[in-house]
Write a protein that holds these residues in place. Structure first.
Motif, mmCIF file in Angstrom:
data_model
loop_
_atom_site.group_PDB
_atom_site.id
_atom_site.type_symbol
_atom_site.label_atom_id
_atom_site.label_comp_id
_atom_site.label_asym_id
_atom_site.label_seq_id
_atom_site.Cartn_x
_atom_site.Cartn_y
_atom_site.Cartn_z
ATOM 1 N N PHE A 169 0.693 -1.230 -0.003
ATOM 2 C CA PHE A 169 0.151 -0.025 -0.061
ATOM 3 C C PHE A 169 0.966 1.291 -0.141
ATOM 4 C CE2 PHE A 169 -1.908 3.391 2.358
ATOM 5 C CZ PHE A 169 -2.957 3.618 1.500
ATOM 6 N N PHE A 170 1.905 1.194 0.791
ATOM 7 C CA PHE A 170 2.663 2.453 1.046
ATOM 8 C C PHE A 170 3.765 2.554 -0.257
ATOM 9 C CE2 PHE A 170 0.895 2.354 5.259
ATOM 10 C CZ PHE A 170 0.737 3.655 5.558
ATOM 11 N N THR A 171 4.176 1.494 -0.571
ATOM 12 C CA THR A 171 5.215 1.477 -1.720
ATOM 13 C C THR A 171 4.633 1.670 -3.045
ATOM 14 O OG1 THR A 171 5.330 -0.800 -1.807
ATOM 15 C CG2 THR A 171 6.848 0.309 -0.211
ATOM 16 N N THR A 172 3.384 1.134 -3.126
ATOM 17 C CA THR A 172 2.922 1.134 -4.537
ATOM 18 C C THR A 172 1.416 1.600 -4.913
ATOM 19 O OG1 THR A 172 3.876 -0.940 -5.175
ATOM 20 C CG2 THR A 172 2.353 -0.277 -6.668
ATOM 21 N N THR A 173 0.442 1.245 -3.991
ATOM 22 C CA THR A 173 -0.780 1.801 -3.998
ATOM 23 C C THR A 173 -0.902 3.101 -3.972
ATOM 24 O OG1 THR A 173 -1.740 -0.554 -3.530
ATOM 25 C CG2 THR A 173 -3.404 1.293 -3.460
ATOM 26 N N LEU A 174 -0.518 3.657 -2.516
ATOM 27 C CA LEU A 174 -0.655 5.078 -2.575
ATOM 28 C C LEU A 174 -0.155 6.151 -3.316
ATOM 29 C CD1 LEU A 174 -1.908 7.141 -0.657
ATOM 30 C CD2 LEU A 174 -0.046 6.899 0.946
ATOM 31 N N PRO A 175 1.225 5.991 -3.423
ATOM 32 C CA PRO A 175 1.932 6.698 -4.545
ATOM 33 C C PRO A 175 1.261 6.510 -5.887
ATOM 34 C CG PRO A 175 3.470 4.982 -3.811
ATOM 35 C CD PRO A 175 2.137 4.858 -3.097
ATOM 36 N N LEU A 176 0.895 5.373 -6.640
ATOM 37 C CA LEU A 176 0.097 5.488 -7.678
ATOM 38 C C LEU A 176 -1.083 6.214 -7.758
ATOM 39 C CD1 LEU A 176 -0.093 3.936 -10.388
ATOM 40 C CD2 LEU A 176 -1.210 2.106 -9.416
ATOM 41 N N GLU A 177 -1.852 6.287 -6.669
ATOM 42 C CA GLU A 177 -3.048 6.899 -6.776
ATOM 43 C C GLU A 177 -2.892 8.586 -6.656
ATOM 44 O OE1 GLU A 177 -6.111 6.126 -7.552
ATOM 45 O OE2 GLU A 177 -5.801 3.941 -7.586
ATOM 46 N N ALA A 215 -10.715 5.206 -5.270
ATOM 47 C CA ALA A 215 -9.587 5.492 -5.102
ATOM 48 C C ALA A 215 -9.263 6.509 -4.142
ATOM 49 C CB ALA A 215 -9.136 6.148 -6.635
ATOM 50 N N GLY A 216 -10.275 7.403 -4.032
ATOM 51 C CA GLY A 216 -10.403 8.545 -2.824
ATOM 52 C C GLY A 216 -10.075 8.039 -1.476
ATOM 53 N N ILE A 217 -10.853 6.694 -1.110
ATOM 54 C CA ILE A 217 -10.582 6.107 -0.048
ATOM 55 C C ILE A 217 -9.123 5.451 0.122
ATOM 56 C CG2 ILE A 217 -11.259 3.820 1.327
ATOM 57 C CD1 ILE A 217 -13.993 4.392 0.077
ATOM 58 N N LEU A 218 -8.399 5.272 -0.662
ATOM 59 C CA LEU A 218 -7.119 4.901 -0.839
ATOM 60 C C LEU A 218 -6.281 6.068 -0.344
ATOM 61 C CD1 LEU A 218 -6.720 2.481 -3.670
ATOM 62 C CD2 LEU A 218 -6.975 1.747 -1.352
ATOM 63 N N VAL A 219 -6.472 7.068 -0.824
ATOM 64 C CA VAL A 219 -5.709 8.525 -0.673
ATOM 65 C C VAL A 219 -6.099 8.898 0.558
ATOM 66 C CG1 VAL A 219 -5.480 10.810 -1.165
ATOM 67 C CG2 VAL A 219 -5.593 9.008 -3.206
ATOM 68 N N ALA A 220 -7.672 8.712 1.219
ATOM 69 C CA ALA A 220 -7.880 9.181 2.406
ATOM 70 C C ALA A 220 -7.071 8.312 3.616
ATOM 71 C CB ALA A 220 -9.181 8.759 2.581
ATOM 72 N N LEU A 221 -6.830 7.137 3.309
ATOM 73 C CA LEU A 221 -5.863 6.226 4.220
ATOM 74 C C LEU A 221 -4.552 7.015 4.454
ATOM 75 C CD1 LEU A 221 -7.127 2.799 3.301
ATOM 76 C CD2 LEU A 221 -7.721 3.984 5.566
ATOM 77 N N GLY A 222 -4.185 7.286 3.278
ATOM 78 C CA GLY A 222 -2.636 7.761 3.159
ATOM 79 C C GLY A 222 -2.703 9.222 3.982
ATOM 80 N N LEU A 223 -3.782 9.917 3.639
ATOM 81 C CA LEU A 223 -3.482 11.294 4.341
ATOM 82 C C LEU A 223 -3.572 11.224 5.755
ATOM 83 C CD1 LEU A 223 -6.199 13.140 2.249
ATOM 84 C CD2 LEU A 223 -3.579 13.437 2.171
ATOM 85 N N VAL A 224 -4.223 10.023 6.336
ATOM 86 C CA VAL A 224 -4.163 9.926 7.821
ATOM 87 C C VAL A 224 -2.694 9.959 8.317
ATOM 88 C CG1 VAL A 224 -4.556 8.325 9.602
ATOM 89 C CG2 VAL A 224 -6.239 8.715 8.130
ATOM 90 N N SER A 273 -3.881 -0.589 -8.406
ATOM 91 C CA SER A 273 -4.069 -0.350 -7.043
ATOM 92 C C SER A 273 -5.328 -1.334 -6.573
ATOM 93 C CB SER A 273 -4.693 1.022 -6.624
ATOM 94 O OG SER A 273 -6.002 1.293 -7.754
ATOM 95 N N GLU A 274 -5.641 -2.293 -7.382
ATOM 96 C CA GLU A 274 -6.824 -3.160 -6.941
ATOM 97 C C GLU A 274 -6.176 -3.978 -5.938
ATOM 98 O OE1 GLU A 274 -9.835 -3.396 -8.055
ATOM 99 O OE2 GLU A 274 -9.587 -1.769 -9.297
#
Length: 329
Positions: A86-94, A256-265, A317-318
């Protein structure tokens, strides 16, 4: 149906299934037998459920079927790999895919806030409509700086974290309606412009920027990211694009917004730590601002460089689920 006779006839199979389920190692023949008995027990459970109101029998047989199923599929041990991915691929990708939105919001917001600061600094009579000269002097000379050391650092970090998370969450959640995002941004930028303009016009401009920049670079960027991603969600149902329904486009962007929201935490947590420990630390101005700038540039590199690399690799990001073939009952 004679339930007692039915249960008595199959009790032996259930006992054998229970025994196989409890074993840690099975031979090939025993594994085949376990599959066969599991299928039969699942069928028996269906029959008993439709003919018997006995809750004890149903609970016992259900537990046996579930235990056999678990024995067949195996238990999943916790792994940090999804978290790392999530932190190395999913979040930066989104973040990279939404870059045009949040970078545009960031540039326009900075220009808007900067324009307000200049305007209020040159028009103290307008500032006087919001606070008296005595209140402005008290705030600029003492209250602004004291705010950052009023509470214990850990409590202050938690306070600003939750407050900023609330603002970011509002931008994301209201994005589907589009207009509320602009209202939330305008409200916060107006306050920033008013305070910055008032302090600059009063001769406290250096104090303002010294105390805002160490944490504000990352903190405000997090809000801009939330606003940009929120607007991206809202635009999905306005212009879904070819070969997509509005519902599908909205669902994809919201996910995608939910994934970014987790990163914003995590991002806002870092900003809160900076605001609580670095901003009021008393270190030289260059060090405090330098720390904030380094963290901010690290985020931009993370979102734009790491995210671009993931995009070039064709990453998705799936969420990946382990798929297990279960024997049909």
């Amino acid at each position: 149906m004679d339930l007692d006779a039915y249960v008595g006839e199959r009790r032996g199979e259930w006992n054998r299934l229970d025994a196989l389920t409890r074993r840690r190692k099975l031979t090939a023949a025993e594994a085949d037998e376990l599959v066969l008995l599991y299928q039969r027990a699942a069928t028996h459970l269906s029959v008993v459920r439709s003919h018997s109101p006995d809750p004890i029998l149903l609970a016992s047989l259900s537990q046996l079927v579930l235990a056999a199923r678990s024995s067949l599929t195996g238990s999943r041990s916790y792994s940090w790999r999804p978290v790392a991915r999530f932190f190395t691929t999913t979040l930066p990708l989104e973040l990279y895919r939404a870059r045009r939105w949040w970078l545009s919001v960031m540039v326009l917001s900075v220009l808007f806030a900067g324009g307000l600061m200049v305007y209020f600094a040159e028009h103290p009579d307008i500032v006087a409509m919001f606070m008296s000269a005595a209140e402005a002097e008290q705030y600029a000379g003492e209250d602004f700086v004291n705010y950052y050391s009023e509470f214990q650092a850990q409590n202050f970090a938690a306070r600003v974290w939750t407050n900023n998370a609330m603002i970011a969450g509002q931008c994301l959640a209201s994005g589907v309606l589009v207009v509320p995002v602009f209202y939330i941004l305008a409200t916060n930028l107006f306050q920033l412009g008013l305070i910055g303009g008032m302090m600059t016009g009063s001769g406290y401009g250096s104090t303002f920027f010294t105390y805002i920049l160490p944490h504000g670079l990352l903190e405000l960027t997090a809000v801009f990211v939330a606003a940009g991603v929120g607007l991206r969600i809202g635009w999905a149902w306005i212009a879904p694009g070819p070969h997509r329904t509005r519902g599908r486009a909205l669902a994809e962007r919201a996910r995608a917004g939910i994934l970014v929201a987790l990163g914003l935490v995590a991002m806002l947590l870092v900003a809160g730590v900076l605001e609580a420990y670095v901003t009021p630390s008393g270190w030289p101005d260059a060090i405090r601002i330098g720390i904030g700038a380094v963290v901010w540039l690290a985020f931009l590199g993370y979102a734009l460089v790491v995210g671009a690399a993931a995009d070039r690799r064709g990453e998705s990001s799936e969420l990946e689920y382990a798929k297990t073939e279960l024997p049909s009952a």
